[in-house]
Motif scaffolding. Structure first.
Motif, PDB file in Angstrom:
ATOM      1  N   PHE A 156       0.822  -1.215   0.000  1.00  0.00           N
ATOM      2  CA  PHE A 156       0.000   0.000   0.000  1.00  0.00           C
ATOM      3  C   PHE A 156       0.851   1.258   0.000  1.00  0.00           C
ATOM      4  O   PHE A 156       1.833   1.371   0.742  1.00  0.00           O
ATOM      5  CB  PHE A 156      -0.923   0.010   1.218  1.00  0.00           C
ATOM      6  CG  PHE A 156      -1.723   1.270   1.368  1.00  0.00           C
ATOM      7  CD1 PHE A 156      -2.728   1.570   0.474  1.00  0.00           C
ATOM      8  CD2 PHE A 156      -1.453   2.170   2.400  1.00  0.00           C
ATOM      9  CE1 PHE A 156      -3.475   2.736   0.604  1.00  0.00           C
ATOM     10  CE2 PHE A 156      -2.189   3.338   2.539  1.00  0.00           C
ATOM     11  CZ  PHE A 156      -3.209   3.618   1.637  1.00  0.00           C
ATOM     12  N   SER A 157       0.453   2.233  -0.843  1.00  0.00           N
ATOM     13  CA  SER A 157       1.129   3.526  -0.905  1.00  0.00           C
ATOM     14  C   SER A 157       0.077   4.630  -0.848  1.00  0.00           C
ATOM     15  O   SER A 157      -0.724   4.771  -1.788  1.00  0.00           O
ATOM     16  CB  SER A 157       1.926   3.667  -2.207  1.00  0.00           C
ATOM     17  OG  SER A 157       2.332   5.005  -2.408  1.00  0.00           O
ATOM     18  N   PRO A 158       0.041   5.421   0.233  1.00  0.00           N
ATOM     19  CA  PRO A 158      -0.944   6.505   0.344  1.00  0.00           C
ATOM     20  C   PRO A 158      -0.864   7.491  -0.821  1.00  0.00           C
ATOM     21  O   PRO A 158      -1.890   7.914  -1.359  1.00  0.00           O
ATOM     22  CB  PRO A 158      -0.574   7.182   1.670  1.00  0.00           C
ATOM     23  CG  PRO A 158       0.120   6.128   2.459  1.00  0.00           C
ATOM     24  CD  PRO A 158       0.869   5.327   1.445  1.00  0.00           C
ATOM     25  N   GLY A 159       0.361   7.862  -1.203  1.00  0.00           N
ATOM     26  CA  GLY A 159       0.525   8.824  -2.289  1.00  0.00           C
ATOM     27  C   GLY A 159      -0.037   8.329  -3.603  1.00  0.00           C
ATOM     28  O   GLY A 159      -0.725   9.073  -4.322  1.00  0.00           O
ATOM     29  N   ARG A 160       0.237   7.079  -3.934  1.00  0.00           N
ATOM     30  CA  ARG A 160      -0.260   6.522  -5.200  1.00  0.00           C
ATOM     31  C   ARG A 160      -1.776   6.340  -5.162  1.00  0.00           C
ATOM     32  O   ARG A 160      -2.451   6.492  -6.190  1.00  0.00           O
ATOM     33  CB  ARG A 160       0.450   5.197  -5.500  1.00  0.00           C
ATOM     34  CG  ARG A 160       1.949   5.380  -5.714  1.00  0.00           C
ATOM     35  CD  ARG A 160       2.654   4.083  -6.095  1.00  0.00           C
ATOM     36  NE  ARG A 160       4.106   4.280  -6.087  1.00  0.00           N
ATOM     37  CZ  ARG A 160       4.994   3.409  -6.518  1.00  0.00           C
ATOM     38  NH1 ARG A 160       4.571   2.236  -7.008  1.00  0.00           N
ATOM     39  NH2 ARG A 160       6.288   3.667  -6.477  1.00  0.00           N
TER      40      ARG A 160
ATOM     41  N   VAL B 142       2.032   7.281 -13.242  1.00  0.00           N
ATOM     42  CA  VAL B 142       2.881   6.426 -14.081  1.00  0.00           C
ATOM     43  C   VAL B 142       4.356   6.706 -13.812  1.00  0.00           C
ATOM     44  O   VAL B 142       5.183   5.780 -13.746  1.00  0.00           O
ATOM     45  CB  VAL B 142       2.551   6.651 -15.569  1.00  0.00           C
ATOM     46  CG1 VAL B 142       3.618   6.012 -16.459  1.00  0.00           C
ATOM     47  CG2 VAL B 142       1.183   6.066 -15.907  1.00  0.00           C
ATOM     48  N   ALA B 143       4.696   7.973 -13.631  1.00  0.00           N
ATOM     49  CA  ALA B 143       6.092   8.349 -13.390  1.00  0.00           C
ATOM     50  C   ALA B 143       6.616   7.756 -12.088  1.00  0.00           C
ATOM     51  O   ALA B 143       7.742   7.237 -12.042  1.00  0.00           O
ATOM     52  CB  ALA B 143       6.228   9.870 -13.374  1.00  0.00           C
ATOM     53  N   VAL B 144       5.821   7.822 -11.020  1.00  0.00           N
ATOM     54  CA  VAL B 144       6.296   7.321  -9.726  1.00  0.00           C
ATOM     55  C   VAL B 144       6.271   5.798  -9.662  1.00  0.00           C
ATOM     56  O   VAL B 144       7.053   5.187  -8.924  1.00  0.00           O
ATOM     57  CB  VAL B 144       5.485   7.911  -8.552  1.00  0.00           C
ATOM     58  CG1 VAL B 144       5.643   9.410  -8.491  1.00  0.00           C
ATOM     59  CG2 VAL B 144       4.011   7.532  -8.641  1.00  0.00           C
ATOM     60  N   SER B 145       5.377   5.179 -10.442  1.00  0.00           N
ATOM     61  CA  SER B 145       5.287   3.717 -10.413  1.00  0.00           C
ATOM     62  C   SER B 145       6.247   3.069 -11.403  1.00  0.00           C
ATOM     63  O   SER B 145       6.694   1.930 -11.205  1.00  0.00           O
ATOM     64  CB  SER B 145       3.855   3.263 -10.717  1.00  0.00           C
ATOM     65  OG  SER B 145       3.497   3.560 -12.056  1.00  0.00           O
TER      66      SER B 145
END
Length: 289
Positions: free
Chosen positions: A36-40, A108-111
């Motif tokens: 889990f990622s809050p930001g995403r 998409v950039a962060v993942s």
């Protein structure tokens, strides 16, 4: 010039559970998968909400310029009611698509999953061509299929995938449930509009099936999430608590199966959307546990 209140009503805020709920379920599946990622999750939520409001304005514009909203019951139609120009509503739709695209690019950039850009492009195209273009698929009875795909499979599994890097059977179950709920909302909406859509030549699935079979379809769709809940018990026994959503589904079913028509079906949309959000929240919590 439409007022702020009219623009808000034109955005059809009551449909927003269709966007929030799938992201909640996808986040729950990511929690169950340990990624889990809050930001995403927030970025996925912005994408979902922006595209939802965008498609609502796009539908308002396209139906308005075609004249199919002239005698429509239900929420205010900005173009159909003449309170906003078609150009202004179209601009609002594409502004929302722009916000969704920007949030999607950030996600998409962060993942690092750049191939998801194709999925994002398909989502925007699906939002516009539902009622836009020369041959809108929403006028040919394919709206429910698209809703199941975009608000179910894509929204839930996409939210899980950008966090975990994979999709799970738990996420797939949640995606099917969300797709069924979202399709049920559209079925109820189109059931309400059968008389005016038929006259306007808008051949929705409800117009093609007829009112009686459409009512049966609604009942079948709202039953799917509860079947999924039973299956998810093997992953988390607490998932059975999602049956609490039945307190909202049952009154909606009574209206649909009770042969209500027109404005009397408007509460069904609200009840179904809230049931979707409640089911999603409880199920996500169960998966987190």
């Amino acid at each position: 010039m439409a007022s702020v209140a009219e623009w808000v009503e034109g955005a059809r805020v009551r449909t927003l559970p269709n966007s929030v709920a799938p992201v909640v379920v996808g986040a729950g599946a990511a929690l169950a998968g340990g990624g889990f990622s809050p930001g995403r999750t927030v970025l996925a939520l912005v994408v979902a909400l922006a595209l939802q409001v965008g498609v609502n304005y796009a539908n308002d514009y396209s139906d308005g310029v075609r004249g199919t909203d002239a005698d429509r019951v239900g929420p205010l139609r900005l173009v159909g009611a003449g309170v906003a120009t078609p150009r202004a509503v179209k601009t609002a739709a594409f502004a929302c698509f722009g916000v969704g695209t920007a949030a999607g690019l950030a996600l998409v950039a962060v993942s690092g999953f750049w191939w998801l850009l194709l999925v994002g492009a398909a989502c925007v195209a699906g939002a516009w061509y539902y009622t836009g273009g020369d041959r809108p698929y929403g006028y040919s009875g394919w709206g429910e299929v698209a809703v199941f795909l975009f608000f179910g499979l894509v929204a839930v599994l996409g939210t899980e995938y950008v966090q975990v890097g994979a999709v799970s059977w738990v996420g797939l179950g949640g995606a099917v449930a969300m797709g069924a709920f979202s399709a049920a909302v559209l079925v109820a909406n189109n059931l309400r509009d059968v008389p005016t859509d038929r006259v306007a030549g808008k051949k929705t699935l409800a117009v093609r099936l007829g009112e009686e079979r459409t009512r049966v379809l609604y009942a079948a769709l709202v039953g799917v999430p509860f079947v999924v809940s039973v299956i998810l018990v093997s992953a988390s026994p607490v998932a059975v608590v999602a049956f609490v959503a039945a307190v909202l589904v049952v009154p909606a079913l009574r209206l649909v199966l009770g042969q209500e028509t027109g404005m009397r079906l408007v509460p069904v949309l609200k009840l179904t959307g809230l049931a979707m959000l409640l089911w999603a929240t409880v199920t996500a919590g169960a998966l987190a546990l």
